[in-house]
Scaffold this motif. Structure first.
Motif: not given
Length: 730
Positions: A651-654, A659-662, A666-669, A671-686
């Motif tokens: 994604c271009g981040h270093s 500093c990288v989580p376990a 990518c810490p920056k990306c 956090s931005e993708a987490l809501p979209k992933l949650s929405l995707k999981e919710q729709r798949e469950a629905q």
């Protein structure tokens, strides 16, 4: 001489001196039964009182030899003359025939009664001894002149009484029975036999006096026996005397009271009857029986007086109303009673009062319920409530309406909230019924006075309805107004209770398009389906036609709120035979423009989506086929200069390695993708929940089924099914 002495101070006092001569030896004795001293002398036995001297005498011939006492008897031994005993031949004892003869008399002495109980001759009486429960006479009248001891014993009480009764000596028999403490039944039977004997001789007054003695003495003689004998002889006056005696001794039963009063009424002896009721204590007769008999005989004044005297206020009021038509005084009498008792009587007899003295009776009701006449609320005290007294008004509904209006509506409510709410349905029904009658009469009124009165009454009804806004009160309002056709109250209650369908049905039934629109405007925000129902009704044949203006207004609201698909609207409008395309052209044009705009918007969004997809695909290809240079010199997490080892993401981040989580993202990306992933999981469950899909499709989505399926396609509802089909084909 008889003297009395005081043993305490040894004082001797002379009480009485008899100068008539004394008594022979052994011819005087004390007689406690008579409280007297018995002295046998001359031709009688005398009884002396210590204060009065000689009180009485019982004649007895012969010389007195001996005088003794046994219980209530005295024993006197007398002889005609004293003859010397002659010796026998050759010194033998004298034969009995030559011995002197003496009379032994046993007499019963009681107050008011003297009679000889035993008398016989004995030969040469030597002694008379009292003891061992009998009398012993020592006489030398045996064979060959031997001394003989005779015993005299008192007969049993039953035999004594039987002897006296057989001799028709009833009074002495009764006296003996009383003095001897005989059983009450025995004494009563003696009086009965005595009375019967007199009755057979037609001595009715004397017989009644004897029968009455059993009442005075409380003896168990059945009163019905005496009453029946005199009734058979048609001696009603004697029956009345006997029954009065029973009442005086408090031995009368209710039946006796009834019979006594009937005797007085039969004899037409009003003065005696009145005197009996005035002077006889209430405890001596049964008041209820007396009142009943007096009413039956037509003595209503006496019946009312007895009822008032004994406190039977219910009977007093009933007689006053039924026989004397005394309405005003009766109301005043009820006001003087306890409120609880007055309420009880008013419930039983209040209807004639309300018919003949309405204003006074209403004031009485106010008094009983502690209501102020000037509209001021008084402190509530324990007592009858207004709703308990409503049966009084059952024959006069207009008076009930006036009364309840004064209590609940005019001058403010004078009752506690709970009681007022219980009375509210009654007043509402009365007012609505009056409004219905006035409105019906006003249809033929050329002056319009009835209509004006109906309008004022309608305003009062609505003021009353708004005053009680609880669910229970509104439910009553709904039922009453619907029953009597009071539209304003019905619409108010149904709207407050959210019973919108009732309002719609009323409008459908009465074909009232204007009220239908009002209902939709007021309640459509809560239930949007009302507009759909309105459109369906206005375009149907049941509406009667002629509602083009209302249809246009409904279509505008449906268009603004997007309540129905265009095709459904067109199908609904087809029901109307008078509706033309020109009249709905504005709506159709607006819907066409809206559809065109929607299509253009969808096409623009689809083009943007295709461009984005192409860009992403190109980027994926580049990532797979070309090397990517990372020229970042600082960590995007901490901002420090990068040092080896460093982690670079596509994604271009270093980042520094620490500093990288376990999870290695990518810490920056991330956090931005987490809501979209949650929405995707919710729709798949629905999408995997087929039950919710069919519910949404059949119920919640209405006629927009295609749109519902499109929404679920976005959720991937059919991806799993497609994947399974592809695997089967492979």
């Amino acid at each position: 001489m008889w003297t009395g002495g005081n043993l305490n101070n040894q004082e001797v006092r002379q009480l009485h001196v008899d100068v008539g001569g004394g008594a022979a030896p052994a011819c005087a004795c004390a007689f406690p039964t008579l409280s007297a001293l018995l002295v046998a002398r001359g031709d009688a036995v005398f009884a002396y009182d210590p204060m009065e001297g000689n009180m009485s005498a019982m004649p007895m011939e012969g010389d007195k030899v001996i005088l003794k006492r046994f219980n209530s008897y005295y024993i006197a031994v007398t002889t005609d003359h004293i003859q010397p005993s002659l010796p026998g031949s050759f010194g033998a004892p004298a034969p009995p025939s030559s011995m002197p003869k003496q009379s032994v008399t046993v007499a019963l002495a009681q107050k008011g009664m003297r009679f000889i109980a035993f008398a016989n001759q004995f030969t040469d009486v030597a002694h008379v001894v009292v003891g061992l429960g009998g009398v012993f006479v020592l006489s030398r009248g045996g064979a060959d002149g031997n001394t003989v001891l005779f015993e005299l014993r008192e007969k049993p009480l039953a035999e004594r009484l039987d002897i006296l009764i057989k001799k028709r000596m009833f009074e002495w028999a009764a006296e003996v029975a009383l003095k001897s403490d005989a059983a009450p039944e025995v004494t009563a039977d003696i009086y009965r036999q005595h009375g019967d004997a007199l009755f057979e001789k037609r001595a009715y007054d004397q017989a009644l006096a004897i029968y009455a003695k059993t009442v005075d003495l409380g003896l168990p003689l059945e009163p019905s026996y005496v009453v029946e004998r005199y009734l058979d002889a048609q001696r009603i006056g004697h029956v009345a005397q006997y029954l009065k005696k029973l009442h005086e001794k408090d031995l009368a039963e209710p039946e006796h009271t009834a019979l006594l009063l009937k005797c007085y009424t039969k004899l037409k002896d009003f003065s005696t009857l009145e005197e009996f009721l005035e002077t006889t204590p209430v405890s001596q007769y049964d008041p209820s029986t007396a009142i009943e008999v007096l009413e039956t005989a037509g003595y209503y004044g006496l019946a009312a007086a007895v009822a008032q005297k004994v406190g039977r206020n219910d009977d007093f009021v009933r007689i006053s109303l039924e026989q004397f038509k005394s309405y005003g005084p009766t109301v005043e009498f009820l006001q003087s009673l306890d409120k609880t008792e007055a309420a009880h009587i008013l419930l039983a007899h209040g209807r004639p009062l309300m018919r003949n003295a309405p204003s006074e009776t209403i004031q009485l009701v106010r008094h009983i319920c502690a209501l102020s006449a000037n509209g001021q609320v008084q402190p509530k005290i324990a007592g009858p409530s207004v709703d308990e007294l409503l049966p009084v008004f059952v024959d006069d509904m207009p008076q009930l309406e006036i009364f309840l209006r004064s209590v609940l509506l005019e001058n403010g409510c004078q009752l506690p909230p709970a009681e007022a709410e219980r009375l509210f349905p009654t007043l509402l029904e009365l007012l609505v019924r009056s409004h219905q009658n006035i409105s019906a009469e006003g249809q033929g009124d050329p002056n319009g006075d009835k209509q004006e009165t109906a309008m004022k009454l309608s305003a009062d009804i609505m003021r009353l309805v708004r005053q009680y806004a609880s669910d229970a009160a509104l439910a009553n309002t709904l039922m009453v107004c619907q029953t009597y056709g009071f539209v304003d109250g019905f619409f108010h209650a149904a709207e407050k209770l959210h019973r919108h369908q009732l309002l719609m049905n009323w409008c459908f039934e009465h074909k009232d398009a204007k009220r239908l629109l009002e209902v939709c405007k007021r309640c459509g925000s809560v239930d949007q389906s009302l507009w759909v129902q309105a459109l369906s009704f206005l375009t149907s044949e049941e509406s009667g036609g002629g509602h083009l203006e209302e249809i246009g207004e409904v279509l505008r609201h449906i268009e603004d709120s997007d309540l129905m698909p265009l095709l459904m609207v067109i199908e609904t409008l087809q029901q109307s035979k008078e509706l033309t395309v020109g009249e709905v052209r504005p709506y159709l044009q607006a819907q066409y423009r809206r559809l065109v705009d929607s299509v253009e918007t969808s096409r623009g969004k689809a083009e943007q989506d295709r461009q984005e997809i192409a860009r992403m695909q190109q980027e994926i290809v580049q990532l797979r086929t070309r090397a990517k240079e990372f020229q970042n010199t600082r960590c995007f997490q901490c901002g420090l200069t990068l040092e080896v080892p460093a982690v670079h993401f596509f994604c271009g981040h270093s980042y520094h390695s620490y500093c990288v989580p376990a999870d290695g993202s990518c810490p920056k990306c991330s956090s931005e993708a987490l809501p979209k992933l949650s929405l995707k999981e919710q729709r798949e469950a629905q999408a995997r929940n087929a039950e919710d899909f069919f519910k949404y499709l059949q119920g919640g989505a209405g006629d927009r089924g295609v749109q519902a399926m499109g929404e679920w396609c976005k959720f991937g509802a059919f991806d799993a099914a497609m994947a399974g089909m592809e695997q089967e084909e492979d």
